[in-house]
Design a protein around this motif. Sequence first.
Motif, short mmCIF file in Angstrom:
data_model
loop_
_atom_site.label_atom_id
_atom_site.label_comp_id
_atom_site.label_asym_id
_atom_site.label_seq_id
_atom_site.Cartn_x
_atom_site.Cartn_y
_atom_site.Cartn_z
N ARG A 215 5.08 3.40 -3.73
CA ARG A 215 3.73 3.36 -3.33
C ARG A 215 3.08 1.95 -2.94
O ARG A 215 2.14 1.94 -2.16
CB ARG A 215 3.08 3.93 -4.52
N ASP A 219 1.36 1.63 0.25
CA ASP A 219 -0.24 1.23 0.30
C ASP A 219 -0.21 -0.23 1.19
O ASP A 219 -1.31 -0.08 1.73
CB ASP A 219 -0.57 0.76 -1.24
N ARG A 222 -0.35 1.06 4.65
CA ARG A 222 -1.61 1.89 5.05
C ARG A 222 -2.72 0.84 5.12
O ARG A 222 -3.80 1.55 5.46
CB ARG A 222 -1.56 3.03 4.23
N GLY A 223 -2.57 -0.22 4.69
CA GLY A 223 -3.76 -1.28 4.52
C GLY A 223 -4.52 -1.15 3.49
O GLY A 223 -5.91 -1.44 3.41
N ARG A 224 -3.96 -0.38 2.29
CA ARG A 224 -4.93 -0.31 1.28
C ARG A 224 -4.47 -1.21 0.07
O ARG A 224 -4.79 -1.02 -1.01
CB ARG A 224 -4.46 1.10 0.77
N MET A 225 -4.20 -2.53 0.35
CA MET A 225 -4.05 -3.41 -0.58
C MET A 225 -4.51 -4.79 -0.11
O MET A 225 -3.81 -5.77 0.12
CB MET A 225 -2.38 -3.77 -0.89
N PRO A 226 -5.95 -4.82 -0.56
CA PRO A 226 -6.74 -6.00 0.08
C PRO A 226 -6.53 -7.26 -0.82
O PRO A 226 -6.81 -8.25 -0.47
CB PRO A 226 -8.15 -5.48 0.00
N TYR A 228 -4.05 -8.83 -4.71
CA TYR A 228 -3.07 -8.49 -5.22
C TYR A 228 -3.10 -9.26 -6.92
O TYR A 228 -4.08 -9.99 -6.99
CB TYR A 228 -1.38 -9.13 -4.83
N SER A 299 -10.59 4.11 -12.73
CA SER A 299 -10.00 5.27 -12.03
C SER A 299 -9.28 6.17 -12.84
O SER A 299 -9.12 7.34 -12.41
CB SER A 299 -8.90 4.46 -11.14
N SER A 312 -5.97 6.26 -8.24
CA SER A 312 -5.57 5.76 -7.17
C SER A 312 -4.91 4.22 -7.71
O SER A 312 -4.29 3.43 -7.13
CB SER A 312 -6.92 5.60 -5.98
N ILE A 313 -5.58 3.90 -9.12
CA ILE A 313 -5.21 2.74 -9.68
C ILE A 313 -4.69 3.16 -10.90
O ILE A 313 -5.64 2.95 -11.93
CB ILE A 313 -6.32 1.60 -9.67
N CYS A 360 3.00 6.91 7.18
CA CYS A 360 1.88 5.75 7.56
C CYS A 360 0.90 6.56 8.31
O CYS A 360 0.19 5.67 8.96
CB CYS A 360 2.51 4.57 8.03
#
Length: 360
Positions: A215, A219, A222-226, A228, A299, A312-313, A360
């Motif tokens: 995941r 993620d 899919r651009g879902r990790m702005p 870290y 979450s 989601s988190i 994706c």
Amino acid sequence: LALSRGCAPAALGGVLGARGLALKALVTGATGFIGQHVARALLADAFEVRALVRPPVSARSSDVVALKGAEIVAGDMRDAASLARAVRGCQVVFHVAALYDLWTPDLDTLYTTNVTGTSHLLAAARAAHVERVVYTSSVATITPGRLEPGSERTCRGGDEAGFADLRAVHSHYKRSKILAERVALREAAAGCPVVIVNPATPIGTGDLKPTPTGRIVLDFLRGRMPAYVDTGLNVIDVEDVAAGHLLALKRGLPGERYILGAHNLSLRELLNCLAEEAGLPAPRVRLPLGIALAAGAVSEVLEGRLARRRPSIPFEGVRMAGRPMYYDAAKAHIQLGLPRTPARQALRKSAGWFREHGYC
């Protein structure tokens, strides 16, 4: 000592060398991420493979089709009778099955599958007089080490001598794996020929569900990790993990643990490498752990407890990131001959597989 003298440990040459017929190997969890690769590696090495699959079994399902050439049998880790039937007639057993989830609303199933199921299977293997069992544990049962400053990824600690403290572990998944490994160690001490392997963080092809590690890759794609968090992990190609299982069968010592790991990377290094391979920008914002924990807690409550869906988190996942998971896999590389595919290549395969299969 046996290896240094060129001897097969515990007369394993009698298991693998003095037979004219192919060995039959039972693989539990054969449709999972690691299990499917273990089954394929065994088939490629001329083993007869019996794959344990949870019922109902559909001959057309993608996970079963991927095990072409294996004998498919229905069974469940919570059903001791089905395990006894599955073991019957097999000379070796690879116990790969486990419920690997950092969030589940059903803790009873988690512990029954991972702990009680392991006890049932090893009892069945002992009763059937199998010649070797390879049990898939996890580095979750081993105390992580620390990277030496300025070193070439030299890890202090984080080897097979360290046992994670059950009282200090917050994750139910980790607790279940610690308890299950204790079952395997007790069986080994009682004479059951159990070799234990502890995979680090596998990445690569065939991560169908995907796993929590998959995941992270997904993620990112899919651009879902702005952002870290400042953590680290030991990554290894899942095909090398499968190879490590076969090497543990052939060269491992009963009662011993072998970390199946390869490269210690910070999460930022992993994401930068993945960005180069996938042609996507890497996240530049480092999120303080406190903020990540708060987001995970929110979450967990809103999505997990109230909406009854996967957060989601995952809070446990964030909490685990509080300490880098670095490990020293020298024992498996030296004693077993564990291969070491470059991390970049493994990440490339993982990203390519997710893209090719429409994730994706």
